[in-house]
Write a protein that holds these residues in place. Structure first.
Motif, PDB file in Angstrom:
ATOM      1  N   UNK A 217       0.837  -1.209   0.000  1.00  0.00           N
ATOM      2  CA  UNK A 217       0.000   0.000   0.000  1.00  0.00           C
ATOM      3  C   UNK A 217       0.866   1.252   0.000  1.00  0.00           C
ATOM      4  N   UNK A 218       1.900   1.240   0.809  1.00  0.00           N
ATOM      5  CA  UNK A 218       2.798   2.394   0.881  1.00  0.00           C
ATOM      6  C   UNK A 218       3.561   2.553  -0.424  1.00  0.00           C
ATOM      7  N   UNK A 219       3.981   1.444  -1.016  1.00  0.00           N
ATOM      8  CA  UNK A 219       4.601   1.511  -2.343  1.00  0.00           C
ATOM      9  C   UNK A 219       3.658   2.181  -3.334  1.00  0.00           C
ATOM     10  N   UNK A 220       2.404   1.763  -3.309  1.00  0.00           N
ATOM     11  CA  UNK A 220       1.427   2.277  -4.265  1.00  0.00           C
ATOM     12  C   UNK A 220       1.222   3.775  -4.107  1.00  0.00           C
ATOM     13  N   UNK A 221       1.068   4.248  -2.865  1.00  0.00           N
ATOM     14  CA  UNK A 221       0.797   5.677  -2.680  1.00  0.00           C
ATOM     15  C   UNK A 221       2.048   6.528  -2.871  1.00  0.00           C
ATOM     16  N   UNK A 222       3.219   5.896  -2.936  1.00  0.00           N
ATOM     17  CA  UNK A 222       4.403   6.665  -3.321  1.00  0.00           C
ATOM     18  C   UNK A 222       4.304   7.079  -4.786  1.00  0.00           C
ATOM     19  N   UNK A 223       3.476   6.360  -5.543  1.00  0.00           N
ATOM     20  CA  UNK A 223       3.229   6.704  -6.948  1.00  0.00           C
ATOM     21  C   UNK A 223       1.889   7.433  -7.101  1.00  0.00           C
ATOM     22  N   UNK A 224       0.843   6.922  -6.474  1.00  0.00           N
ATOM     23  CA  UNK A 224      -0.489   7.541  -6.529  1.00  0.00           C
ATOM     24  C   UNK A 224      -0.721   8.325  -5.237  1.00  0.00           C
ATOM     25  N   UNK A 225      -0.077   9.466  -5.152  1.00  0.00           N
ATOM     26  CA  UNK A 225      -0.169  10.304  -3.957  1.00  0.00           C
ATOM     27  C   UNK A 225      -1.172  11.419  -4.212  1.00  0.00           C
ATOM     28  N   UNK A 226      -2.249  11.425  -3.445  1.00  0.00           N
ATOM     29  CA  UNK A 226      -3.315  12.396  -3.667  1.00  0.00           C
ATOM     30  C   UNK A 226      -2.848  13.821  -3.385  1.00  0.00           C
ATOM     31  N   UNK A 227      -3.315  14.751  -4.212  1.00  0.00           N
ATOM     32  CA  UNK A 227      -3.047  16.175  -3.987  1.00  0.00           C
ATOM     33  C   UNK A 227      -3.969  16.747  -2.920  1.00  0.00           C
ATOM     34  N   UNK A 228      -5.126  16.130  -2.777  1.00  0.00           N
ATOM     35  CA  UNK A 228      -6.111  16.548  -1.784  1.00  0.00           C
ATOM     36  C   UNK A 228      -6.845  15.307  -1.302  1.00  0.00           C
ATOM     37  N   UNK A 229      -7.027  15.205  -0.004  1.00  0.00           N
ATOM     38  CA  UNK A 229      -7.796  14.106   0.576  1.00  0.00           C
ATOM     39  C   UNK A 229      -8.972  14.682   1.342  1.00  0.00           C
ATOM     40  N   UNK A 230     -10.149  14.149   1.058  1.00  0.00           N
ATOM     41  CA  UNK A 230     -11.362  14.538   1.775  1.00  0.00           C
ATOM     42  C   UNK A 230     -12.005  13.249   2.265  1.00  0.00           C
ATOM     43  N   UNK A 231     -11.949  13.021   3.575  1.00  0.00           N
ATOM     44  CA  UNK A 231     -12.486  11.788   4.141  1.00  0.00           C
ATOM     45  C   UNK A 231     -13.925  12.007   4.587  1.00  0.00           C
ATOM     46  N   UNK A 232     -14.789  11.138   4.070  1.00  0.00           N
ATOM     47  CA  UNK A 232     -16.207  11.169   4.405  1.00  0.00           C
ATOM     48  C   UNK A 232     -16.422  10.424   5.721  1.00  0.00           C
ATOM     49  N   UNK A 233     -16.598  11.185   6.776  1.00  0.00           N
ATOM     50  CA  UNK A 233     -16.936  10.606   8.067  1.00  0.00           C
ATOM     51  C   UNK A 233     -18.365  10.944   8.462  1.00  0.00           C
ATOM     52  N   UNK A 234     -19.215  11.170   7.463  1.00  0.00           N
ATOM     53  CA  UNK A 234     -20.624  11.408   7.787  1.00  0.00           C
ATOM     54  C   UNK A 234     -21.211  10.159   8.430  1.00  0.00           C
ATOM     55  N   UNK A 235     -20.835   9.002   7.862  1.00  0.00           N
ATOM     56  CA  UNK A 235     -21.150   7.702   8.469  1.00  0.00           C
ATOM     57  C   UNK A 235     -19.849   6.897   8.475  1.00  0.00           C
ATOM     58  N   UNK A 236     -19.533   6.270   9.588  1.00  0.00           N
ATOM     59  CA  UNK A 236     -18.305   5.483   9.717  1.00  0.00           C
ATOM     60  C   UNK A 236     -18.675   4.013   9.869  1.00  0.00           C
ATOM     61  N   UNK A 237     -18.135   3.171   8.998  1.00  0.00           N
ATOM     62  CA  UNK A 237     -18.354   1.732   9.099  1.00  0.00           C
ATOM     63  C   UNK A 237     -17.274   1.181  10.043  1.00  0.00           C
ATOM     64  N   UNK A 238     -17.606   1.126  11.320  1.00  0.00           N
ATOM     65  CA  UNK A 238     -16.582   0.837  12.332  1.00  0.00           C
ATOM     66  C   UNK A 238     -16.309  -0.650  12.512  1.00  0.00           C
ATOM     67  N   UNK A 239     -17.170  -1.512  11.987  1.00  0.00           N
ATOM     68  CA  UNK A 239     -16.913  -2.950  11.956  1.00  0.00           C
ATOM     69  C   UNK A 239     -17.436  -3.484  10.620  1.00  0.00           C
ATOM     70  N   UNK A 240     -16.986  -4.675  10.246  1.00  0.00           N
ATOM     71  CA  UNK A 240     -17.545  -5.327   9.055  1.00  0.00           C
ATOM     72  C   UNK A 240     -17.016  -4.827   7.729  1.00  0.00           C
ATOM     73  N   UNK A 241     -16.003  -3.943   7.750  1.00  0.00           N
ATOM     74  CA  UNK A 241     -15.480  -3.425   6.497  1.00  0.00           C
ATOM     75  C   UNK A 241     -14.546  -4.399   5.821  1.00  0.00           C
ATOM     76  N   UNK A 242     -14.291  -4.209   4.530  1.00  0.00           N
ATOM     77  CA  UNK A 242     -14.708  -3.030   3.762  1.00  0.00           C
ATOM     78  C   UNK A 242     -16.102  -3.094   3.152  1.00  0.00           C
ATOM     79  N   UNK A 243     -16.665  -4.292   3.016  1.00  0.00           N
ATOM     80  CA  UNK A 243     -17.924  -4.400   2.285  1.00  0.00           C
ATOM     81  C   UNK A 243     -19.178  -4.341   3.112  1.00  0.00           C
ATOM     82  N   UNK A 244     -19.040  -4.557   4.424  1.00  0.00           N
ATOM     83  CA  UNK A 244     -20.209  -4.574   5.272  1.00  0.00           C
ATOM     84  C   UNK A 244     -21.022  -5.855   5.070  1.00  0.00           C
ATOM     85  N   UNK A 245     -22.122  -6.007   5.759  1.00  0.00           N
ATOM     86  CA  UNK A 245     -22.673  -5.038   6.721  1.00  0.00           C
ATOM     87  C   UNK A 245     -21.868  -5.011   8.016  1.00  0.00           C
ATOM     88  N   UNK A 246     -22.000  -3.903   8.724  1.00  0.00           N
ATOM     89  CA  UNK A 246     -21.302  -3.743   9.984  1.00  0.00           C
ATOM     90  C   UNK A 246     -21.928  -2.633  10.789  1.00  0.00           C
TER      91      UNK A 246
END
Length: 309
Positions: A217-246
């Motif tokens: 993952x770190x290798x990948x983001x050394x190439x695909x490094x976002x210029x801007x990150x906006x994290x959607x925490x309107x709803x947080x899937x705190x268990x059961x990720x990544x696909x849910x349900x949780x």
């Protein structure tokens, strides 16, 4: 500093000093002036999704500090599962739409919203709500990129494990890459945030799972490094990720930063995961990214501005 001031520099310095003196003399040297002279590393806004998204980006300098007239922009949300927005496996469509509108208003010439989906692409685009929401802006903006012809092999310099991979061609053409992940748990990496989300821009993800996933993952983001990150925490899937349900926790929070490692680190510390609280450095890929100089996980040393609207 030893260099001589030119006329323009001198005028700017005098103006800044004049502003400081005038404010001090009148008792107006308040936090508002401080904010005018400095931009936080991380902007956090609590409130309704659309307004909070706009405000969070404004806190860190505004969309025009990143997107310029004529830029090609790529937005990478989570759109990989046939889940509704309420289930929090995919990014809130209101957040994605708001960012696309902001980019258009900033003068972007082309805006693409892409994800290599795990479930059937057309169903993901529709059921996630991202496709219907963004068609109001441009009917050809949102795509599931599941055909290998959309990708091109690239070499990753200084990689520890993932030395090459097939990246979506649109990412190679983009002037600006914006990560728009939903905050969710992940069975293999603990959390899935902006760094983990970059896996949706490559074709073969299975090879990463056969190695140390956190390191790749770190290798990948050394190439695909976002210029801007906006994290959607309107709803947080705190268990059961990544696909849910949780377990979905409604937090009504948007996190913005020009440092994707810092944004992810803050999200780890801000939300509950698996019924517990964690430090950013307890998440291996965040710790490794910090150690390799790709961003900052030491959020206690960063400037963070939080507001509620």
């Amino acid at each position: 500093m030893n260099r001589k001031l030119n006329r323009r520099d001198f005028i700017k310095l005098q103006a800044k000093n004049g502003l400081f003196l005038a404010a001090s003399a009148s008792g107006l040297f308040l936090p508002q002036l401080s904010l005018a002279l400095s931009t936080p590393d991380i902007g956090v806004v609590k409130g309704e999704a659309v307004a909070a998204t706009k405000a969070a980006v404004d806190l860190i300098g505004g969309i025009k500090s990143i997107v310029k007239k004529g830029h090609r922009v790529l937005l990478k949300p989570n759109m990989s599962f046939t889940r509704s927005p309420e289930e929090a496996s995919n990014t809130n469509p209101d957040v994605v739409k708001t960012i696309a509108i902001m980019c258009k208003e900033a003068g972007a010439s082309n805006i693409m919203i892409l994800d290599h989906t795990l479930a059937p692409g057309n169903a993901c685009v529709q059921i996630s709500g991202i496709g219907p929401a963004c068609r109001e802006i441009d009917n050809n903006m949102v795509h599931a990129i599941n055909n290998p012809s959309f990708f091109k092999q690239v070499n990753i310099s200084n990689a520890k494990s993932l030395t090459k991979t097939d990246v979506v061609k649109e990412a190679l053409k983009a002037d600006v890459l914006i990560a728009v992940p939903v905050a969710k748990s992940h069975s293999a990496t603990g959390v899935s945030l902006s760094m983990k989300g970059m896996m949706g821009l490559i074709y073969d993800r299975t090879i990463m799972h056969r190695m140390d996933l956190n390191e790749t993952l770190v290798d990948l983001v050394s190439f695909l490094k976002a210029d801007l990150t906006i994290i959607d925490g309107t709803r947080v899937l705190s268990t059961g990720g990544p696909g849910g349900p949780g377990k979905v926790i409604k937090k009504d929070t948007i996190i913005a930063s020009k440092d994707m490692v810092a944004a992810d680190a803050y999200a780890v510390s801000a939300f509950e995961w698996y019924g517990k609280k964690f430090k950013p450095t307890q998440v291996k890929h965040i710790r490794l990214a910090h150690e390799r100089g790709l961003g900052r996980a030491d959020i206690e040393n960063l400037s963070i501005k939080t507001i509620t609207i």
